[in-house]
Scaffold this active site. Structure first.
Site, PDB file in Angstrom:
ATOM      1  N   CYS A  17       0.813  -1.213   0.000  1.00  0.00           N
ATOM      2  CA  CYS A  17       0.000   0.000   0.000  1.00  0.00           C
ATOM      3  C   CYS A  17       0.842   1.257   0.000  1.00  0.00           C
ATOM      4  O   CYS A  17       0.316   2.349   0.164  1.00  0.00           O
ATOM      5  CB  CYS A  17      -0.929  -0.004   1.206  1.00  0.00           C
ATOM      6  SG  CYS A  17      -0.060   0.280   2.767  1.00  0.00           S
ATOM      7  N   CYS A  20       4.980   1.406   3.784  1.00  0.00           N
ATOM      8  CA  CYS A  20       6.367   1.228   4.239  1.00  0.00           C
ATOM      9  C   CYS A  20       7.219   2.389   3.755  1.00  0.00           C
ATOM     10  O   CYS A  20       8.043   2.923   4.504  1.00  0.00           O
ATOM     11  CB  CYS A  20       6.944  -0.085   3.715  1.00  0.00           C
ATOM     12  SG  CYS A  20       6.054  -1.555   4.233  1.00  0.00           S
ATOM     13  N   CYS A 126       3.855  -7.326   4.835  1.00  0.00           N
ATOM     14  CA  CYS A 126       3.459  -7.990   3.583  1.00  0.00           C
ATOM     15  C   CYS A 126       4.645  -8.740   2.987  1.00  0.00           C
ATOM     16  O   CYS A 126       4.526  -9.896   2.587  1.00  0.00           O
ATOM     17  CB  CYS A 126       2.936  -6.973   2.567  1.00  0.00           C
ATOM     18  SG  CYS A 126       1.436  -6.127   3.077  1.00  0.00           S
ATOM     19  N   CYS A 164       3.498  -3.082  10.186  1.00  0.00           N
ATOM     20  CA  CYS A 164       2.545  -2.548   9.201  1.00  0.00           C
ATOM     21  C   CYS A 164       2.166  -1.139   9.624  1.00  0.00           C
ATOM     22  O   CYS A 164       1.139  -0.949  10.242  1.00  0.00           O
ATOM     23  CB  CYS A 164       1.318  -3.434   9.075  1.00  0.00           C
ATOM     24  SG  CYS A 164       0.269  -2.970   7.692  1.00  0.00           S
ATOM     25  N   HIS A 204       4.179  -6.642  25.423  1.00  0.00           N
ATOM     26  CA  HIS A 204       3.674  -6.839  26.784  1.00  0.00           C
ATOM     27  C   HIS A 204       4.790  -6.719  27.820  1.00  0.00           C
ATOM     28  O   HIS A 204       4.592  -6.176  28.903  1.00  0.00           O
ATOM     29  CB  HIS A 204       3.043  -8.236  26.839  1.00  0.00           C
ATOM     30  CG  HIS A 204       2.173  -8.506  28.018  1.00  0.00           C
ATOM     31  ND1 HIS A 204       1.119  -7.690  28.380  1.00  0.00           N
ATOM     32  CD2 HIS A 204       2.177  -9.533  28.904  1.00  0.00           C
ATOM     33  CE1 HIS A 204       0.515  -8.210  29.450  1.00  0.00           C
ATOM     34  NE2 HIS A 204       1.143  -9.322  29.791  1.00  0.00           N
ATOM     35  N   CYS A 207       5.549  -2.966  28.236  1.00  0.00           N
ATOM     36  CA  CYS A 207       4.421  -2.029  28.150  1.00  0.00           C
ATOM     37  C   CYS A 207       4.297  -1.195  29.433  1.00  0.00           C
ATOM     38  O   CYS A 207       4.321  -1.740  30.538  1.00  0.00           O
ATOM     39  CB  CYS A 207       3.119  -2.794  27.926  1.00  0.00           C
ATOM     40  SG  CYS A 207       1.712  -1.695  27.691  1.00  0.00           S
ATOM     41  N   CYS A 227      -5.011  -1.910  31.946  1.00  0.00           N
ATOM     42  CA  CYS A 227      -4.460  -2.724  30.872  1.00  0.00           C
ATOM     43  C   CYS A 227      -5.532  -2.924  29.809  1.00  0.00           C
ATOM     44  O   CYS A 227      -6.714  -3.114  30.113  1.00  0.00           O
ATOM     45  CB  CYS A 227      -4.010  -4.072  31.441  1.00  0.00           C
ATOM     46  SG  CYS A 227      -3.537  -5.265  30.177  1.00  0.00           S
ATOM     47  N   CYS A 233      -6.032  -6.254  23.185  1.00  0.00           N
ATOM     48  CA  CYS A 233      -4.619  -5.931  22.927  1.00  0.00           C
ATOM     49  C   CYS A 233      -3.816  -7.179  22.538  1.00  0.00           C
ATOM     50  O   CYS A 233      -3.908  -8.223  23.179  1.00  0.00           O
ATOM     51  CB  CYS A 233      -3.988  -5.271  24.143  1.00  0.00           C
ATOM     52  SG  CYS A 233      -2.332  -4.659  23.801  1.00  0.00           S
ATOM     53  N   CYS A 242       8.268  -1.382  20.143  1.00  0.00           N
ATOM     54  CA  CYS A 242       7.443  -0.159  20.086  1.00  0.00           C
ATOM     55  C   CYS A 242       7.336   0.580  21.431  1.00  0.00           C
ATOM     56  O   CYS A 242       7.445   1.800  21.456  1.00  0.00           O
ATOM     57  CB  CYS A 242       6.034  -0.469  19.579  1.00  0.00           C
ATOM     58  SG  CYS A 242       5.966  -1.074  17.893  1.00  0.00           S
ATOM     59  N   CYS A 254       1.060   2.978  19.655  1.00  0.00           N
ATOM     60  CA  CYS A 254      -0.350   2.565  19.612  1.00  0.00           C
ATOM     61  C   CYS A 254      -0.985   2.531  21.007  1.00  0.00           C
ATOM     62  O   CYS A 254      -1.999   3.180  21.249  1.00  0.00           O
ATOM     63  CB  CYS A 254      -0.475   1.217  18.908  1.00  0.00           C
ATOM     64  SG  CYS A 254       0.002   1.318  17.171  1.00  0.00           S
ATOM     65  N   CYS A 261      -2.611  -2.677  20.927  1.00  0.00           N
ATOM     66  CA  CYS A 261      -1.685  -3.189  19.919  1.00  0.00           C
ATOM     67  C   CYS A 261      -2.498  -4.107  19.016  1.00  0.00           C
ATOM     68  O   CYS A 261      -3.242  -4.961  19.507  1.00  0.00           O
ATOM     69  CB  CYS A 261      -0.549  -3.974  20.581  1.00  0.00           C
ATOM     70  SG  CYS A 261       0.409  -4.976  19.416  1.00  0.00           S
ATOM     71  N   CYS A 264       0.545  -5.855  14.445  1.00  0.00           N
ATOM     72  CA  CYS A 264       0.904  -5.696  13.027  1.00  0.00           C
ATOM     73  C   CYS A 264       2.288  -6.231  12.693  1.00  0.00           C
ATOM     74  O   CYS A 264       2.607  -6.403  11.530  1.00  0.00           O
ATOM     75  CB  CYS A 264       0.728  -4.252  12.579  1.00  0.00           C
ATOM     76  SG  CYS A 264       2.042  -3.134  13.092  1.00  0.00           S
TER      77      CYS A 264
END
Lengths: 289, 519
Positions: A17, A20, A126, A164, A204, A207, A227, A233, A242, A254, A261, A264
């Site tokens: 798409c 990236c 992808c 993603c 996790h 987090c 949570c 999640c 992340c 996110c 989450c 992705c």
């Protein structure tokens, strides 16, 4: 002024798409200008010869660039692939240009270009795992880059950088490590060929809402503290950094925005981690968590 | 008769092929074809309706945010909560969408379009001290000129100073567009593909730090738009003023309207929005829109003729790859049987026609500065100008929006997923009118339809043999140099086509290869 090493790179967009590419444009230190115009490392310059959104040219002239690079720079260029590879009906669902009036499929380009590349980076979920285009019922027979390389016996080394989209640091960091230290060693990659540097822990584990989970304090709807496990999640089953790296100039991520989450970066994105907003079974958590 | 094939046509989103026939130096026929099919609407079937937010954003990584918004409006209506979204949720959605549009328009002008007008290689002889230009000069002197060469050669007309300024701004704009993406992430978690916009509102909540962090990025971008982007477009337009006569198109414009200013009206075409919905044409009279008058035609598309002239909600996809005379896999959406162009030009002109004072004042003063007339807006350069003008108006009003958030008040309303329901989401994406429609059965997606802006703009001829908007803009264009057909790529890019969007369902490709394609 000593000689600058030019590292040729080709960026192919397959069934994806463009997300990236847009994500990599968001790189900040180094930024995209540092990556493409400047010596990204002293005496090293990435010579991006082909990128569908960035390059000035179009039509046959740029297909010549692909041909030229794969022959004249054989074994010396980096190939970056964004998107899954459509394979159904000989791959006719994805085409880039034509040769003597016949369409050239993405599958053909990827086979040709990866066979003569120094290394391949499968960028984004992808390219690494098939992602959304491969989701049930996989209408175009999409496969990951790794599956294609294996199927056609192509031995070029490759790394998988899922997400993603993928975080720009994951791409830039992988590129920098290649320029500094050469191709990734097997021990630097996990069993899914992801750089361990970025993908060795679950969301996790790091987090900031983890303490709520341990105390069994769960948000019942969006916007609440607690949570986000009961809202669906996927942090417990998703490997990426992340929570500590954060996104887009480190302004947020996110779960930081109050959302779950969505998994992705997972191998199972989309089918195995969806429905996205339905609670996971704790039995599905990896053992070490 | 000559033929020019440009495949792939780059610096757009997705995989596009353009093929034109030339007679006596003029384009007499134009076909555009998309080159990638992924089948996302097929993938959506049978899934949890809420997953549409995640899946439809992946239609396009350049413009995922409007898809998240259209999916949310669509699901709000299907879940029966379209009049219950808290104001904070509505405003944060506008901020996320607005930030993505600011980023997207800056990217489009500088990074996707300007290389058709600006000569980067001229910086080789730059003698000043601008750090961006100095690094470009060093880059050129190293000798490897990709990705700026190869390119079309010839028609680069900017005087040196302006050319230098635009190259420098090309680099600066990379930072500006990145900051726009950061603004999306402040309330949406990350960009591309935000997780914040949900049916029911948004996941995030306003806090003093995210409000100020958003506001000051906005101020920086607003400054860039006022002092750099809009002046650059005006300066470029003066030098390439012939492009106010080139690529006129069909002369009819349609907009669904965007940025909800209230959240009670269930009919989205009647909802009070910052940019109103409506239609106009070269006469500049305003008309309302009635979505029931939208139908898709298939005479020149590879579908059974019996499936023609249907409202998208009742659309049938009945492929017929061997159909004689067909040349595209795109259907042709038409309003009341007529061809319409969508996009920033439509938003600006529809609101001008409706009497929006802010829009009128800004358009009139800008056109008089350039020295062209209102009718010249219907052109290649008019599309670029409209995009810059709406970016300015949007950046101004977003300051008020972010400051109107109420800390501590809700942003989200819970809901139940009905067993059976239908929904529709209509709004303007950066590139124009976007429609999502859903039918839910047994709590799952039975059917999900997406009509994107580029489907309107890039469609083939319809049952009355009327070419699509882009095709009409190409037909009649004089090509000065068939080896370097600048006119074609400049016209195509002025529409900002998004191919992943328009071919989310099927491949658009010449019939000679269709035998492979259908399952």
């Amino acid at each position: 002024m000593g000689e600058v090493l030019e590292v040729p790179a080709i960026w192919i967009q397959a069934a994806g798409c463009t997300g990236c590419s847009i994500s990599i444009l968001n790189a900040d230190y180094p930024n995209i200008k540092n990556l493409l115009i400047d010596e990204v490392l002293p005496k090293k310059h990435i010579n991006l010869r082909f990128h569908p959104n960035i390059m000035a040219g179009q039509g046959e002239a740029i297909l010549e660039v692909l041909k030229e690079t794969s022959t004249e720079k054989k074994g010396k260029y980096l190939l970056i692939i964004e998107g899954a590879v459509p394979t159904k009906d000989n791959g006719i669902y994805g085409v880039i240009g034509e040769r003597e009036g016949k369409p050239i499929t993405m599958l053909e380009w990827i086979r040709e270009l990866s066979a003569s590349a120094m290394a391949v980076a499968a960028l984004g979920s992808c390219a690494t795992f098939g992602g959304i285009p491969k989701a049930r019922p996989n209408p175009t027979g999409c496969k990951s880059v790794g599956e294609i390389l294996e199927e056609y016996g192509i031995k070029t080394p490759y790394v998988n950088i899922p997400g993603c989209p993928p975080h720009p640091d994951w791409f830039v960091g992988t590129l920098a490590s290649i320029l500094l230290m050469g191709l990734p060693r097997e021990e630097d990659l996990d069993e899914l060929r992801r750089p361990k540097l970025f993908f060795s822990q679950t969301i996790h584990e790091n987090c900031p809402r983890r303490a709520y989970y341990d105390e069994r304090k769960f948000a019942k709807k969006f916007g609440e503290p607690g949570c986000l496990y009961e809202l669906g999640c996927r942090g417990p089953v998703t490997y990426s950094d992340c929570p500590v790296r954060m996104w887009n100039g480190r302004v947020n991520w996110c779960v930081g925005s109050g959302a779950t989450c969505i998994g992705c970066c997972s191998e199972g994105f989309l089918d195995e981690i969806s429905p996205i907003y339905v609670k996971l079974e704790e039995a599905e958590f990896p053992k070490e968590v | 008769m000559g033929r020019i094939v440009i495949d792939p046509l780059t610096r757009i989103e997705g995989h596009l092929k353009i093929e034109v026939e030339i007679e006596g130096g003029t384009v007499v026929q134009a076909n555009s074809s998309g080159m990638l099919f992924r089948g996302l609407e097929i993938i959506l079937k049978g899934r949890d309706p809420r997953d549409a937010q995640t899946i439809t954003q992946r239609v396009c990584g350049v413009c995922p945010t409007p898809h998240a918004m259209a999916a949310a409006l669509n699901l709000d209506s299907a879940f029966g909560i379209d009049d219950k979204i808290p104001d904070n949720g509505r405003i944060i959605r506008n901020l996320i969408l607005g930030a993505s549009e600011l980023s997207d328009h800056v990217l489009h002008f500088y990074h996707l379009s300007s290389l058709d007008y600006v000569d980067v290689t001229k910086i080789k002889s730059y003698e000043g001290k601008d750090p961006f230009l100095t690094s470009i000069k060093n880059f050129i002197n190293r000798g490897e000129l990709s990705p700026f060469v190869p390119r079309y050669e010839g028609d680069y007309r900017l005087p040196d100073k302006l050319n230098e300024a635009l190259v420098s701004h090309y680099i600066e704009a990379l930072n500006i567009r990145r900051k726009g993406q950061e603004m999306v992430a402040i309330f949406g978690g990350k960009m591309p593909h935000n997780v914040g916009i949900l049916p029911g509102g948004v996941a995030s909540i306003p806090t003093p730090d995210n409000i100020s962090s958003f506001l000051w990025r906005l101020k920086e971008i607003k400054g860039f738009i006022e002092n750099v982007y809009l002046p650059d477009v005006i300066a470029l337009a003066k030098v390439y003023s012939d492009y106010f006569e080139i690529g006129k198109g069909c002369g009819r414009l349609l907009s669904f309207g965007v940025y909800d200013l209230e959240g009670k009206e269930k009919d989205l075409t009647k909802r009070k929005r910052f940019y109103s919905s409506g239609r106009t044409d070269t006469s500049m009279t305003y008309s309302e829109i009635d979505p029931s008058k939208i139908a898709e035609y298939v005479k020149y598309s590879f579908y059974e003729d019996s499936s023609t002239a249907r409202h998208p909600k009742d659309g049938i996809t009945a492929p017929k790859p061997e159909k004689a005379g067909a040349y595209s896999w795109l259907k042709s959406p038409r309003y009341d049987g007529m061809v319409y162009e969508v996009g920033p030009l439509a938003r600006i002109m529809v609101n001008y026609a409706k009497g929006n004072e802010k829009v009128r004042k800004l358009v009139d003063s800008t056109l008089s500065e350039i020295g062209v007339k209102l009718e010249n807006m219907f052109s290649t350069m008019g599309r670029h100008l409209a995009r810059a003008l709406e970016t300015k108006l949007l950046s101004e009003v977003m300051e008020d929006w972010v400051l109107s958030l109420k800390i501590g008040e809700p942003c989200y309303v819970p809901y139940e997923i009905p067993e059976e329901s239908e929904g529709i989401g209509l709004l303007e994406a950066a590139r124009g009118a976007l429609c999502h429609a859903i039918r839910i059965k047994e709590g799952k997606i039975e059917n999900y339809q997406v009509i994107t802006p580029s489907t309107w703009n890039v469609s083939p001829k319809d049952d009355k043999d009327q070419p699509g908007a882009l095709e009409q803009a190409l037909i009649g264009t004089k090509i000065k140099d068939e080896k370097n057909p600048f006119e074609i790529v400049r016209i195509v890019r002025s529409f900002d086509p998004c191919l992943a969007c328009s071919i989310h369902l099927i491949d658009a490709r010449g019939k000679e290869r269709t035998a492979f394609r259908i399952t």
